[in-house]
Motif scaffolding. Structure first.
Motif, PDB file in Angstrom:
ATOM      1  N   LEU A  52      70.790   1.281  64.810  1.00  0.00           N
ATOM      2  CA  LEU A  52      69.682   1.732  63.975  1.00  0.00           C
ATOM      3  C   LEU A  52      70.256   2.710  62.960  1.00  0.00           C
ATOM      4  CD1 LEU A  52      66.678   1.809  63.323  1.00  0.00           C
ATOM      5  CD2 LEU A  52      66.415   3.576  65.074  1.00  0.00           C
ATOM      6  N   LEU A  53      70.217   2.338  61.695  1.00  0.00           N
ATOM      7  CA  LEU A  53      70.771   3.135  60.612  1.00  0.00           C
ATOM      8  C   LEU A  53      69.650   3.881  59.903  1.00  0.00           C
ATOM      9  CD1 LEU A  53      73.112   3.868  58.626  1.00  0.00           C
ATOM     10  CD2 LEU A  53      72.459   1.807  57.346  1.00  0.00           C
ATOM     11  N   VAL A  78      66.185   2.134  58.776  1.00  0.00           N
ATOM     12  CA  VAL A  78      64.971   2.896  58.487  1.00  0.00           C
ATOM     13  C   VAL A  78      65.357   3.982  57.488  1.00  0.00           C
ATOM     14  CG1 VAL A  78      63.833   2.413  60.688  1.00  0.00           C
ATOM     15  CG2 VAL A  78      65.303   4.415  60.469  1.00  0.00           C
ATOM     16  N   GLU A  79      64.363   4.567  56.842  1.00  0.00           N
ATOM     17  CA  GLU A  79      64.662   5.484  55.749  1.00  0.00           C
ATOM     18  C   GLU A  79      64.753   6.948  56.138  1.00  0.00           C
ATOM     19  OE1 GLU A  79      62.094   4.758  52.460  1.00  0.00           O
ATOM     20  OE2 GLU A  79      63.038   2.841  52.010  1.00  0.00           O
ATOM     21  N   ASP A  80      64.253   7.317  57.319  1.00  0.00           N
ATOM     22  CA  ASP A  80      64.274   8.748  57.656  1.00  0.00           C
ATOM     23  C   ASP A  80      64.189   8.957  59.163  1.00  0.00           C
ATOM     24  OD1 ASP A  80      61.544   8.400  58.374  1.00  0.00           O
ATOM     25  OD2 ASP A  80      60.912   8.868  56.344  1.00  0.00           O
ATOM     26  N   GLY A  81      64.348  10.213  59.542  1.00  0.00           N
ATOM     27  CA  GLY A  81      64.333  10.572  60.953  1.00  0.00           C
ATOM     28  C   GLY A  81      63.018  10.276  61.649  1.00  0.00           C
ATOM     29  N   LYS A  87      60.835   4.120  65.942  1.00  0.00           N
ATOM     30  CA  LYS A  87      61.553   2.969  66.505  1.00  0.00           C
ATOM     31  C   LYS A  87      62.009   3.259  67.931  1.00  0.00           C
ATOM     32  CE  LYS A  87      61.922  -0.213  63.308  1.00  0.00           C
ATOM     33  NZ  LYS A  87      61.454  -1.568  63.501  1.00  0.00           N
ATOM     34  N   TRP A  88      62.526   4.464  68.155  1.00  0.00           N
ATOM     35  CA  TRP A  88      63.005   4.855  69.480  1.00  0.00           C
ATOM     36  C   TRP A  88      61.874   4.778  70.502  1.00  0.00           C
ATOM     37  CZ3 TRP A  88      67.497   5.479  71.804  1.00  0.00           C
ATOM     38  CH2 TRP A  88      67.546   6.143  73.019  1.00  0.00           C
ATOM     39  N   ASN A  89      60.717   5.317  70.138  1.00  0.00           N
ATOM     40  CA  ASN A  89      59.576   5.279  71.047  1.00  0.00           C
ATOM     41  C   ASN A  89      59.101   3.857  71.297  1.00  0.00           C
ATOM     42  OD1 ASN A  89      59.098   7.979  71.861  1.00  0.00           O
ATOM     43  ND2 ASN A  89      58.498   8.446  69.776  1.00  0.00           N
ATOM     44  N   CYS A  91      60.993   1.216  71.309  1.00  0.00           N
ATOM     45  CA  CYS A  91      61.973   0.627  72.239  1.00  0.00           C
ATOM     46  C   CYS A  91      61.748   1.134  73.664  1.00  0.00           C
ATOM     47  CB  CYS A  91      63.394   0.972  71.793  1.00  0.00           C
ATOM     48  SG  CYS A  91      63.921   0.082  70.338  1.00  0.00           S
ATOM     49  N   LEU A  92      61.444   2.418  73.810  1.00  0.00           N
ATOM     50  CA  LEU A  92      61.188   2.958  75.139  1.00  0.00           C
ATOM     51  C   LEU A  92      59.974   2.301  75.773  1.00  0.00           C
ATOM     52  CD1 LEU A  92      61.848   6.784  74.633  1.00  0.00           C
ATOM     53  CD2 LEU A  92      63.284   5.136  75.824  1.00  0.00           C
ATOM     54  N   LEU A  93      58.930   2.086  74.971  1.00  0.00           N
ATOM     55  CA  LEU A  93      57.726   1.429  75.501  1.00  0.00           C
ATOM     56  C   LEU A  93      58.030   0.001  75.937  1.00  0.00           C
ATOM     57  CD1 LEU A  93      54.966   2.691  73.046  1.00  0.00           C
ATOM     58  CD2 LEU A  93      55.204   3.242  75.475  1.00  0.00           C
ATOM     59  N   LYS A  94      58.820  -0.732  75.152  1.00  0.00           N
ATOM     60  CA  LYS A  94      59.177  -2.100  75.530  1.00  0.00           C
ATOM     61  C   LYS A  94      59.977  -2.102  76.832  1.00  0.00           C
ATOM     62  CE  LYS A  94      59.331  -4.346  71.028  1.00  0.00           C
ATOM     63  NZ  LYS A  94      60.207  -4.966  70.011  1.00  0.00           N
TER      64      LYS A  94
END
Length: 97
Positions: A52-53, A78-81, A87-89, A91-94
């Protein structure tokens, strides 16, 4: 995994995410007997891994994506933090389902 996630952010400068995971250190002899490093090249190791960039500059992102994809990585930008956090959240939910 007994790890931690730290977030440092400064308005107008950006966000730094630090992910710390604790692992046991393998004995060097065990590692050398199980893996002949001359047979392993970095492209084989990286092939197909997801990255993830976070980059808000289009030209920088284009260059980084080209380099990472040439190394065999699958890149999502993605463009920012904040979008990294989203995205991280997701992925955690999946992973929990």
């Amino acid at each position: 995994m007994n790890g931690s996630i730290e977030v440092e952010t400064e308005l107008g400068k950006g966000t730094k995410f630090t992910l710390v995971l604790q692992h046991k250190v393998a004995d060097n002899n065990l590692f050398l007997t199980k893996t002949d490093m001359s047979l392993v090249d970095e492209q084989q190791i990286l092939q197909g891994k997801h990255v993830l960039l976070a980059e808000d500059n289009d030209l920088n992102a284009e260059i980084a994506i080209m380099i990472l994809e040439d190394m065999g990585l699958i890149v999502e930008r993605v463009e920012d933090g904040f979008n990294v956090w989203l995205k991280w959240n997701k992925c955690l939910l999946k992973a929990m389902i």
